[in-house]
Design an enzyme around this catalytic site. Structure first.
Site, PDB file in Angstrom:
ATOM      1  N   HIS A   1     -14.749  18.335  12.141  1.00  0.00           N
ATOM      2  CA  HIS A   1     -16.052  18.451  11.460  1.00  0.00           C
ATOM      3  C   HIS A   1     -15.909  18.190   9.964  1.00  0.00           C
ATOM      4  O   HIS A   1     -15.681  19.112   9.184  1.00  0.00           O
ATOM      5  CB  HIS A   1     -16.625  19.859  11.709  1.00  0.00           C
ATOM      6  CG  HIS A   1     -18.066  20.003  11.334  1.00  0.00           C
ATOM      7  ND1 HIS A   1     -18.934  20.808  12.034  1.00  0.00           N
ATOM      8  CD2 HIS A   1     -18.785  19.475  10.320  1.00  0.00           C
ATOM      9  CE1 HIS A   1     -20.132  20.757  11.468  1.00  0.00           C
ATOM     10  NE2 HIS A   1     -20.064  19.952  10.414  1.00  0.00           N
TER      11      HIS A   1
ATOM     12  N   ASP B   1     -25.670  17.081  13.385  1.00  0.00           N
ATOM     13  CA  ASP B   1     -25.264  18.099  12.409  1.00  0.00           C
ATOM     14  C   ASP B   1     -26.086  18.078  11.125  1.00  0.00           C
ATOM     15  O   ASP B   1     -26.323  17.025  10.535  1.00  0.00           O
ATOM     16  CB  ASP B   1     -23.785  17.953  12.056  1.00  0.00           C
ATOM     17  CG  ASP B   1     -23.332  19.135  11.205  1.00  0.00           C
ATOM     18  OD1 ASP B   1     -23.609  20.272  11.583  1.00  0.00           O
ATOM     19  OD2 ASP B   1     -22.741  18.904  10.131  1.00  0.00           O
TER      20      ASP B   1
ATOM     21  N   ASP C   1     -15.818  21.679   7.993  1.00  0.00           N
ATOM     22  CA  ASP C   1     -17.169  21.343   7.531  1.00  0.00           C
ATOM     23  C   ASP C   1     -17.113  20.833   6.078  1.00  0.00           C
ATOM     24  O   ASP C   1     -18.017  21.102   5.274  1.00  0.00           O
ATOM     25  CB  ASP C   1     -18.126  22.532   7.664  1.00  0.00           C
ATOM     26  CG  ASP C   1     -19.594  22.098   7.665  1.00  0.00           C
ATOM     27  OD1 ASP C   1     -19.865  20.887   7.541  1.00  0.00           O
ATOM     28  OD2 ASP C   1     -20.472  22.976   7.766  1.00  0.00           O
TER      29      ASP C   1
HETATM   30  O1  DOR Z   1     -23.450  23.134   4.223  1.00  0.00           O
HETATM   31  C1  DOR Z   1     -23.677  22.137   4.887  1.00  0.00           C
HETATM   32  N1  DOR Z   1     -23.484  20.901   4.391  1.00  0.00           N
HETATM   33  N2  DOR Z   1     -24.160  22.269   6.135  1.00  0.00           N
HETATM   34  C2  DOR Z   1     -24.555  21.225   6.872  1.00  0.00           C
HETATM   35  O2  DOR Z   1     -24.974  21.422   7.991  1.00  0.00           O
HETATM   36  C3  DOR Z   1     -24.541  19.850   6.318  1.00  0.00           C
HETATM   37  C4  DOR Z   1     -23.542  19.747   5.227  1.00  0.00           C
HETATM   38  C5  DOR Z   1     -23.695  18.515   4.381  1.00  0.00           C
HETATM   39  O3  DOR Z   1     -23.826  17.418   4.930  1.00  0.00           O
HETATM   40  O4  DOR Z   1     -23.645  18.621   3.158  1.00  0.00           O
HETATM   41 ZN    ZN Z   2     -23.757  21.745  10.451  1.00  0.00          ZN
END
Ligand code: DOR
Ligand code: ZN
Length: 428
Positions: free
Chosen positions: A65, A157, A310
């Site tokens: 991710h 996402d 993430d």
């Molecule tokens: O904090 C986040 N940033 N959550 C997400 O779901 C998308 C991501 C982003 O693309 O910056």
């Molecule tokens: Zn997300």
């Protein structure tokens, strides 16, 4: 130099759950042999030697991710700069989310990302394509076209697929194509204008909150849809205690549900948002101490299979603004390993289990090879000094964006070398 010996390192096997001192012979990009130390005494001339005593030899980490911002927002991160940040952090493979501009919702965008990754020649980059066109939640993308182009999974996402009927069809069709659906679980109506966790801290400082229920309602829906369809589903960035309980029960029932969390959810809690520094603004938001403890329990019990980052790069234009207006997201590729090793020192995870959640498990969930070092397999690995302590400073960050909440922190455990297909792609 075609032959390389990594001598006397402690090989972590996430499947056998062992840590053993070995010599590792690499030839033609593959692991040619794993032997007790000293086995390769007759060194052929020209064989490269890497002394690894005291180091951990781990399968290259796999991050399922990340957000690289190419195409469209190359000032935040490109595939090449993201891949460089990845290999610095010990990652040899990453899966990048489709919320680029344009969205990765067709074969041409998927192929473009793969081409950029090939050109960079650093980490293996596996595109995750959108579930719906433009991630707008209305029409499914062409899963067969995306799979043929090289997508390894499907996700909207950043958004849930709000329409449950459409999500049901997505799960059914994705299963036919052998693509895992990764769900960003959030009820956007319930999140409303929220910018942080809804709770005691948001009430005190007067910011709009995102309740835990916003995540849990959709986690429950995905579990119910998996039960209905028999199709697998992967829950992205689990942040609440309630989500952990729901996933635990789904697994006890034998449903094909898997889940990930990210290091910030077991390292930081919502109290830190009080200072109103936008670097701590992320979606889902940092939750309570109790949630943090539940996430650790979930990791320890195997309810949460994966630690992903993430990694969400943003520039100063998105982050050097008042908290309410700032973008959600933090980078993570260069800090996930030391933050996970902290869980090992805390006794939450064994070293082998920690490595498994950073490599083998995400690889299997996406149907990728790797995640384990075996004779004949690809030489994708990292050499880690588990004892090295260092100050994490902004000027060491290789990502194009610097929005890390861990700048200025002392970290322990550092990647020293990353190899992809037998080639050293990063060395400190
Ligand atoms: O904090 C986040 N940033 N959550 C997400 O779901 C998308 C991501 C982003 O693309 O910056
Ligand atoms: Zn997300």
């Amino acid at each position: 130099m075609d032959m390389l010996l990594i001598r006397g390192g402690n090989l972590v096997d996430p499947v056998a759950e062992t840590v053993k001192c070995v010599d590792l012979l690499i030839e033609g990009g593959k692991i040619a042999g794993i032997s007790p130390p000293g086995a390769y005494r007759e060194e052929p001339p020209g064989m490269g030697i890497i002394e690894a005593s005291g180091m951990l030899v781990v399968p290259g980490l796999v991050d399922m991710h990340v957000h690289f911002r190419e195409p469209g927002e190359e000032h935040k991160e490109t595939v090449a700069t993201g891949a460089r940040s990845a290999v610095a952090g010990g990652y040899t493979a990453v899966a990048c989310m489709p919320n680029t501009r344009p969205v990765n919702d067709c074969g041409s965008v998927t192929r473009f990302i793969l081409d950029q990754a090939q050109r960079a020649g650093l980490a293996r980059v596996h595109p995750i394509a959108a579930i719906t066109r433009g991630q707008r939640g209305k029409t499914l993308t062409d899963f067969s076209e995306l799979k043929d182009a090289g997508a390894v999974g499907l996700s909207d996402d950043g958004f849930p697929v709000a329409n449950s009927g459409l999500m049901r069809r997505a799960l059914e069709q994705a299963a036919v194509h052998g693509l895992k659906v990764i769900s960003h679980c959030e009820d956007k109506v319930l999140s409303g204008k929220g910018v942080m966790n809804e709770g005691e801290v948001s009430a005190r400082i007067g910011l709009e909150g995102i309740p835990a229920a916003s995540e849990e309602i959709v986690v429950y829906r995905e579990i119910a849809l998996s039960r209905l369809t028999g199709a697998p589903v992967h829950i992205a960035h689990v942040s609440t205690s309630g989500s952990v309980s729901l996933i635990r029960r789904a697994k006890e029932e034998g449903l094909p549900v898997t889940a990930e969390t990210a290091p910030h959810y077991f390292t930081l809690d919502h109290g830190i948002v009080q200072g109103l520094n936008p670097v701590f603004k992320v979606n889902p938001p940092l939750r309570t101490r109790r949630d943090m403890e539940a996430i650790k329990e979930g990791l320890s019990e195997g309810v949460i299979d994966v630690i992903a980052t993430d990694h969400a790069p943003h520039g100063s234009r998105e982050k050097q603004v008042p908290f309410e207006q700032a973008a959600f997201g933090m980078i993570g590729l260069e800090t996930a390993l030391p933050l996970t090793l902290a869980l090992v020192r805390e006794g939450v995870l064994s070293l082998a289990k920690a490595v498994k959640k950073l490599s083998f498990s995400p690889a299997r969930i996406l149907g990728l090879s790797g995640g384990r070092l075996v004779q004949g397999g690809e030489a994708d690995l990292a050499l880690i000094d588990p004892g090295e302590q260092y100050l994490f400073e902004e000027d060491q960050i290789l990502s194009k964006s610097k929005n890390s909440p861990f700048i200025g922190q002392r970290l322990k455990g550092r990647n020293n070398l990353t190899m992809v297909g037998g080639k050293i792609v990063w060395r400190r």
